[in-house]
Write a protein that holds these residues in place. Structure first.
Motif, short mmCIF file in Angstrom:
data_model
loop_
_atom_site.label_atom_id
_atom_site.label_comp_id
_atom_site.label_asym_id
_atom_site.label_seq_id
_atom_site.Cartn_x
_atom_site.Cartn_y
_atom_site.Cartn_z
N UNK A 89 0.85 -1.20 0.00
CA UNK A 89 0.00 0.00 0.00
C UNK A 89 0.88 1.25 0.00
N UNK A 90 1.96 1.20 0.78
CA UNK A 90 2.86 2.36 0.83
C UNK A 90 3.60 2.54 -0.51
N UNK A 92 2.43 1.82 -3.38
CA UNK A 92 1.48 2.41 -4.31
C UNK A 92 1.24 3.88 -4.00
N UNK A 93 1.24 4.22 -2.71
CA UNK A 93 1.11 5.63 -2.33
C UNK A 93 2.29 6.44 -2.86
N UNK A 94 3.48 5.87 -2.76
CA UNK A 94 4.65 6.57 -3.30
C UNK A 94 4.45 6.81 -4.80
N UNK A 96 1.56 7.08 -6.63
CA UNK A 96 0.59 8.15 -6.95
C UNK A 96 1.10 9.49 -6.44
N UNK A 97 1.80 9.48 -5.32
CA UNK A 97 2.31 10.74 -4.78
C UNK A 97 3.34 11.39 -5.69
N UNK A 98 4.21 10.59 -6.27
CA UNK A 98 5.21 11.14 -7.18
C UNK A 98 4.55 11.64 -8.46
#
Lengths: 474, 474
Positions: A89-90, A92-94, A96-98
């Motif tokens: 999950x983290x 994937x967050x990285x 979308x965040x980038x």
């Protein structure tokens, strides 16, 4: 939303997710919502002005959560285990965040190169030879479609560059078994083979494809003027995790120059365990292979790994090269847009890379072994209990079971099976997905949600007995 | 990773992303990494034991960030604006955090129903009639493939249920323009039409498809025994945001019973502005339509909205219904697996739903108007400057520009153009993607990254003049 607003809202959402995962067991596993009930609670029109993040989070809690079937619940035994690891999950967050996109290598080099590395890590983890090149697709459905398109173009010497299928003289035939996934026939139909040219090859008592039947079907088609094109073999079928024998199938495919695609969507994860690798003995003879690390391995959906032995052929079928995507580096890099259907590309490798690093190969292996042991334990309990049957071999973590009270058979038995499964699902204590095997309904128990420990499987067994045996009066 | 470990690591990653977005301007916009440089810094084999999250985060900073081209940089003018809204990043985090999958409505009802609501919100925002039903696909490439498969099956009365394309007598023809996206011909080839049956319809001086040329091409094919099947019209072409005239194209499509698919991947976002809707006048005459809200609108990739007028036809082409996916609710709900290629489905609607709620329609409109004004400002500056040209109309946020020093033409001009664009990209001050227009290289300036304000466009204009005019000695 500014970066500072994101910071504050993001911290709250991380806490929300941590709390949800820690307490998933407080929910009924299967959603109790009625059709249309979630929709009815949402405004029919979009808001003109921004809403505070609090309002969104409140609706997530109040409207969305009760409308979910909880795949990360310790007593989720439906479909297949999936989509679970918080490390992923983290990752994937990285991604979308980038906020980067990989339209070409140049458009974000690390996106392509981490994908090369991470797919090669998995190749090593499942002990495939270095002859395989991997790429991330969204799902096995898409991967199988890509495989059949590549098979079609190999068999027709690139008909797509000419008049395509309408100009072909011989129908092209695809072979698979009745136990292959529904996406196989869907892919064959969409790729233009036509239902008349999809052969359902006979299977044995363990629901595995019979190589002799495949050979006979291929020979019949050749004799009758059709062109055998592709065979799709499954390692771990959806209904019962049956294992098509890859080695003899590969020999037949090689003899007749038929494309061999292996669907190891579920079982591929188990190949990180040396003791499971007998299950796909012969896989090196395939042309393409799909392995969904978003299933049992636990990477966040969507992360289907598609491996091919000839990336040049894949690229030739899929490539486009408009001027607006050309860069000076093209001659020496991989442009992954040419390895599948979509052009746009998320930094999907991060969720795989984070997961492998945070869990470690040994950690992933330990969890899968836990699930295999839990499945064997339950199979043992069922086998020694009167009126209960395990209907198929249990090489992995899925059991096909039925409660068969004396005197019940045929449609009556079906009604009984569906009734007790429905009682359990509606009761919220566990989630099970029934399916048909040998023309009769049975219940699949798919073990391997991240928080599922032995105690939860024991609890399931008590629920199974209670609901099935009481409901039938036995 | 336990929920508590996730909580701690998640907070750190949220901060990392907030800092990255706030300070993206400190990076060179285009990655300076050499091919293989990122890969060489990563271990060739996966780790056996778990690594601390700190180590992963450190590598993200040290290895990944320098290997990115920064799409969220205020001076990113390449490709198209995309993937930007931090509110959407949170919606996507909620999706992966919840870890549910939508294999059927029952598998997580809210997943399907929020998607129904959110796609209908966008339908209203772009002022499409209620006759359209929407679903989220990954990309426009996939959506166009789905459209052409649906067109193929309508034209052949469902050949996939029989002997498929090989058994058809007449070749099926697809029409598009030379300015349509590369994914259109890719989709046509993969769907089995064959290159011989993909017509490149002539365009006018503004790079828009000429309806008279379409009519003539269709008539010629009919006369010669081929079957006109589908036309793909583009609202906002990739190279120059040209606008194919939908109204006359729809009339021709209706007259010849040809499927009309509209690719509004980029420009669809602009239709939330009433003043832009003239650009797709006639869209109601289409059969299908794709609009990528992950582009200019800023939703996190992947979020291509695919709208159809006949969901029944779409479902008939795409549906599968194996026993293991059947539920009691199937008769009264949407099972979105039958609305596209993949079976598995993330809760993708959350990132759209979060974005619309957190930004508000008015907020989204204001941002797009900012970008339109910035594009007009730059077009005005260029038009009044000696030796500079704007080569195509600028209805939206993309400019096609060239510096044309006196005496330079042909390949010399190409070399000059590519050289100054390359100097800017390598210099790290802005990122621009050159493309070919009328057989000559020019430079696309695509405005609309989230942090791009007027000052950044002014800075770009200074950089353009400096690098192009100095480099050429003018």
């Amino acid at each position: 939303m500014t970066p500072e607003e994101f910071r504050r809202a993001g911290h709250r959402l991380v806490d929300f997710i941590a709390d949800y995962r820690a307490q998933a067991s407080r929910f009924p596993v299967m959603a109790r919502t009625a059709p249309g009930e979630v929709r009815a609670q949402l405004p029919a029109a979009p808001p003109c002005d921004p809403e505070p993040f609090d309002a969104v989070l409140a609706d997530l809690e109040r409207i969305v959560l009760p409308g979910l079937s909880h795949w990360q619940h310790p007593r989720f035994f439906g479909y297949f285990p999936a989509n679970s690891l918080l490390s992923s999950v983290l990752g994937d967050l990285a991604s979308t965040g980038l906020g980067v996109l990989g339209l070409s290598w140049q458009a974000s080099p690390a996106l392509t190169e981490v994908e090369e590395v991470a797919t090669d890590w998995v190749r090593q983890m499942v002990d495939l030879s270095p002859a395989w090149s991997g790429v991330i697709q969204d799902t096995a459905s898409t991967s199988t479609l890509v495989a059949l398109l590549c098979a079609r173009e190999r068999a027709t010497d690139f008909s797509l560059t000419r008049g395509s299928l309408v100009a072909e003289k011989s129908p092209l035939v695809v072979y698979t078994s009745a136990h292959s996934h529904s996406s196989v026939s869907k892919a064959a139909l969409l790729a233009g083979f036509g239902r008349d040219n999809v052969r359902t090859v006979d299977h044995d008592a363990a629901y595995a494809m019979r190589p002799e039947a495949l050979e006979a079907a291929v020979q019949r088609d050749v004799e009758e003027g059709r062109k055998p094109c592709a065979v799709v073999a499954t390692v771990g079928t959806t209904t019962s995790t049956a294992l098509d024998p890859l080695e003899p199938i590969a020999a037949i495919a090689a003899r007749h120059h038929v494309w061999m695609h292996v669907d190891a969507a579920l079982a591929g994860s188990a190949m990180i365990l040396p003791e499971c690798r007998w299950m796909w003995q012969g896989v090196e003879g395939a042309d393409s292979l799909v392995l969904n690390v978003h299933k049992w391995l636990g990477v966040s959906f969507d992360c289907a790994l598609y491996y091919v032995r000839s990336p040049e052929h894949l690229v030739r079928v899929m490539s486009t090269n408009p001027s607006y995507l050309q860069t000076a580096a093209d001659a020496v890099v991989k442009n992954l847009r040419d390895w599948g259907l979509p052009l746009g590309r998320r930094f999907r490798a991060l969720k795989l890379w984070f997961a492998i690093r945070a869990e470690g190969v040994a950690g992933l292996q330990a969890r899968l072994r836990r699930d295999l042991a839990n499945a064997q334990w339950l199979a043992g309990e069922i086998a020694k209990t009167a009126n209960w049957r395990v209907l198929a071999p249990v090489p992995l973590q899925t059991l096909c079971i039925r409660h068969e009270p004396e005197g019940l058979s045929g449609p009556d038995l079906d009604r009984h099976t569906l009734a007790w499964a429905d009682r359990i699902n509606r009761g919220g204590q566990a989630y099970l997905t029934p399916a048909i095997l040998d023309d009769r309904w049975m219940v699949r128990v798919s073990i391997g949600a991240l928080p599922t420990e032995r105690e939860h499987v024991e609890a399931l067994w008590r629920v199974l007995r209670k609901e099935a045996e009481m409901g039938s009066g036995y």
